[in-house]
Design a protein around this motif. Sequence first.
Motif, PDB file in Angstrom:
ATOM      1  N   ALA A  99      67.641 -77.078 -56.951  1.00 41.21           N
ATOM      2  CA  ALA A  99      66.358 -77.490 -56.383  1.00 41.21           C
ATOM      3  C   ALA A  99      66.172 -76.960 -54.966  1.00 41.21           C
ATOM      4  CB  ALA A  99      66.242 -79.014 -56.397  1.00 41.21           C
ATOM      5  N   ALA A 100      67.242 -76.901 -54.222  1.00 35.75           N
ATOM      6  CA  ALA A 100      67.158 -76.474 -52.822  1.00 35.75           C
ATOM      7  C   ALA A 100      67.234 -74.965 -52.634  1.00 35.75           C
ATOM      8  CB  ALA A 100      68.272 -77.134 -52.017  1.00 35.75           C
ATOM      9  N   ASP A 101      67.959 -74.278 -53.527  1.00 37.35           N
ATOM     10  CA  ASP A 101      68.296 -72.874 -53.257  1.00 37.35           C
ATOM     11  C   ASP A 101      67.715 -71.828 -54.196  1.00 37.35           C
ATOM     12  OD1 ASP A 101      69.900 -73.799 -51.155  1.00 37.35           O
ATOM     13  OD2 ASP A 101      71.631 -74.015 -52.477  1.00 37.35           O
ATOM     14  N   HIS A 102      67.403 -72.183 -55.425  1.00 40.47           N
ATOM     15  CA  HIS A 102      66.984 -71.177 -56.407  1.00 40.47           C
ATOM     16  C   HIS A 102      65.471 -70.964 -56.349  1.00 40.47           C
ATOM     17  CE1 HIS A 102      67.781 -68.708 -59.933  1.00 40.47           C
ATOM     18  NE2 HIS A 102      66.565 -69.061 -60.310  1.00 40.47           N
ATOM     19  N   VAL A 103      65.058 -69.752 -56.033  1.00 37.80           N
ATOM     20  CA  VAL A 103      63.644 -69.405 -55.976  1.00 37.80           C
ATOM     21  C   VAL A 103      63.173 -69.083 -57.394  1.00 37.80           C
ATOM     22  CG1 VAL A 103      61.968 -67.740 -55.085  1.00 37.80           C
ATOM     23  CG2 VAL A 103      63.815 -68.574 -53.611  1.00 37.80           C
ATOM     24  N   ILE A 104      62.070 -69.695 -57.794  1.00 40.71           N
ATOM     25  CA  ILE A 104      61.536 -69.530 -59.143  1.00 40.71           C
ATOM     26  C   ILE A 104      60.186 -68.830 -59.063  1.00 40.71           C
ATOM     27  CG2 ILE A 104      60.724 -70.764 -61.206  1.00 40.71           C
ATOM     28  CD1 ILE A 104      62.831 -72.906 -60.580  1.00 40.71           C
ATOM     29  N   ALA A 105      60.082 -67.693 -59.735  1.00 40.97           N
ATOM     30  CA  ALA A 105      58.859 -66.887 -59.695  1.00 40.97           C
ATOM     31  C   ALA A 105      57.652 -67.671 -60.188  1.00 40.97           C
ATOM     32  CB  ALA A 105      59.044 -65.621 -60.515  1.00 40.97           C
ATOM     33  N   ASP A 106      57.835 -68.463 -61.252  1.00 43.78           N
ATOM     34  CA  ASP A 106      56.721 -69.230 -61.816  1.00 43.78           C
ATOM     35  C   ASP A 106      56.203 -70.313 -60.871  1.00 43.78           C
ATOM     36  OD1 ASP A 106      56.880 -67.695 -64.097  1.00 43.78           O
ATOM     37  OD2 ASP A 106      57.844 -69.247 -65.307  1.00 43.78           O
ATOM     38  N   LEU A 107      56.920 -70.566 -59.820  1.00 46.87           N
ATOM     39  CA  LEU A 107      56.481 -71.544 -58.818  1.00 46.87           C
ATOM     40  C   LEU A 107      55.942 -70.833 -57.579  1.00 46.87           C
ATOM     41  CD1 LEU A 107      59.373 -74.160 -59.090  1.00 46.87           C
ATOM     42  CD2 LEU A 107      57.067 -74.301 -60.074  1.00 46.87           C
ATOM     43  N   GLY A 108      55.538 -69.603 -57.747  1.00 46.28           N
ATOM     44  CA  GLY A 108      54.982 -68.843 -56.629  1.00 46.28           C
ATOM     45  C   GLY A 108      56.031 -68.387 -55.646  1.00 46.28           C
ATOM     46  N   GLY A 109      57.245 -68.159 -56.142  1.00 46.21           N
ATOM     47  CA  GLY A 109      58.322 -67.711 -55.262  1.00 46.21           C
ATOM     48  C   GLY A 109      58.863 -68.835 -54.390  1.00 46.21           C
ATOM     49  N   ARG A 110      58.740 -70.060 -54.894  1.00 46.64           N
ATOM     50  CA  ARG A 110      59.240 -71.226 -54.164  1.00 46.64           C
ATOM     51  C   ARG A 110      60.474 -71.783 -54.860  1.00 46.64           C
ATOM     52  NH1 ARG A 110      53.530 -72.626 -54.766  1.00 46.64           N
ATOM     53  NH2 ARG A 110      52.498 -72.648 -52.747  1.00 46.64           N
ATOM     54  N   THR A 111      61.207 -72.590 -54.116  1.00 44.74           N
ATOM     55  CA  THR A 111      62.266 -73.380 -54.732  1.00 44.74           C
ATOM     56  C   THR A 111      61.610 -74.615 -55.338  1.00 44.74           C
ATOM     57  OG1 THR A 111      62.698 -74.738 -52.785  1.00 44.74           O
ATOM     58  CG2 THR A 111      63.942 -72.650 -52.966  1.00 44.74           C
ATOM     59  N   VAL A 112      62.366 -75.351 -56.134  1.00 44.25           N
ATOM     60  CA  VAL A 112      61.860 -76.607 -56.696  1.00 44.25           C
ATOM     61  C   VAL A 112      61.427 -77.545 -55.574  1.00 44.25           C
ATOM     62  CG1 VAL A 112      62.598 -78.707 -57.902  1.00 44.25           C
ATOM     63  CG2 VAL A 112      63.140 -76.465 -58.866  1.00 44.25           C
ATOM     64  N   ASP A 113      62.269 -77.714 -54.581  1.00 47.23           N
ATOM     65  CA  ASP A 113      61.946 -78.624 -53.478  1.00 47.23           C
ATOM     66  C   ASP A 113      60.680 -78.189 -52.739  1.00 47.23           C
ATOM     67  OD1 ASP A 113      64.117 -80.254 -54.066  1.00 47.23           O
ATOM     68  OD2 ASP A 113      65.402 -79.373 -52.505  1.00 47.23           O
ATOM     69  N   GLN A 114      60.546 -76.888 -52.506  1.00 46.25           N
ATOM     70  CA  GLN A 114      59.354 -76.384 -51.826  1.00 46.25           C
ATOM     71  C   GLN A 114      58.101 -76.608 -52.667  1.00 46.25           C
ATOM     72  OE1 GLN A 114      60.674 -72.355 -51.294  1.00 46.25           O
ATOM     73  NE2 GLN A 114      61.306 -72.714 -49.167  1.00 46.25           N
ATOM     74  N   ALA A 115      58.220 -76.382 -53.968  1.00 44.57           N
ATOM     75  CA  ALA A 115      57.075 -76.581 -54.857  1.00 44.57           C
ATOM     76  C   ALA A 115      56.633 -78.036 -54.871  1.00 44.57           C
ATOM     77  CB  ALA A 115      57.427 -76.112 -56.268  1.00 44.57           C
TER      78      ALA A 115
END
Length: 64
Positions: free
Chosen positions: A23-39
């Motif tokens: 949640a803190a470290d993995h950037v997910i493309a489907d979230l607009g290049g955000r991490t879970v926490d950032q999203a």
Amino acid sequence: MRLTHFRQLMAEEFGSVRAGSLAADHVIADLGGRTVDQALEAGIDPKDVWRAVCATFEVPAERR
């Protein structure tokens, strides 16, 4: 989906320590290049975040 349910699903799928790290470290493309926490902080619905996590990590359909 409530945030507490989302966190529970993450912990059940990945284990509590790994879920926190993902949640803190993995950037997910489907979230607009955000991490879970950032999203989540940006106001994206936890249900949509969970869908993106499931797609990214190929969570089987029966656990989505």
